[in-house]
Design a protein around this motif. Structure first.
Motif: not given
Length: 120
Positions: A83-98
């Protein structure tokens, strides 16, 4: 008997996960805090249980395979990442995965240390 223990523990873990997600309403942050919390807590619990319960104990089926398996959720983490990827919120995605990986590993290690203190 082990199937019943996993079933009971999994049900309890799932209800606990749901309760936390209901109590933690999502604010303005796109970061899925409830899923992060239950996964990190689940890592702490599984580290504690792995250290504290005997290898052949029926409690391991109830708590590790059952409760921790029902409480934590890799599929929800993956969906939220998508969902974060599709919303192009890549910074939040990276933070969430890390954060999920680093905090999860730290919590397992913390659970082992806590288990040594409590059970030995």
């Amino acid at each position: 008997m082990n199937f019943l223990l996993v079933f009971l523990g999994g049900g309890l873990g799932s209800v606990c996960r749901y309760a936390i997600s209901v109590m933690m309403t999502r604010g303005s942050s796109p970061l899925p805090w409830a899923t992060l919390l239950v996964n990190v807590l689940g890592c702490l619990f599984i580290g504690l249980f792995a250290q504290g319960l005997a290898r052949d104990s029926v409690w391991r089926w109830l708590f590790m395979a059952g409760f921790c398996g029902g409480f934590t959720t890799f599929s929800t983490l993956s969906l939220e990442c998508w969902t974060l990827w599709q919303a192009q919120q890549f910074g939040w995605l990276a933070l969430y995965v890390a954060a999920s990986l680093v905090l999860g590993l730290a919590a397992v290690a913390g659970g082992f240390v806590l288990g040594r203190i409590l059970f030995f």
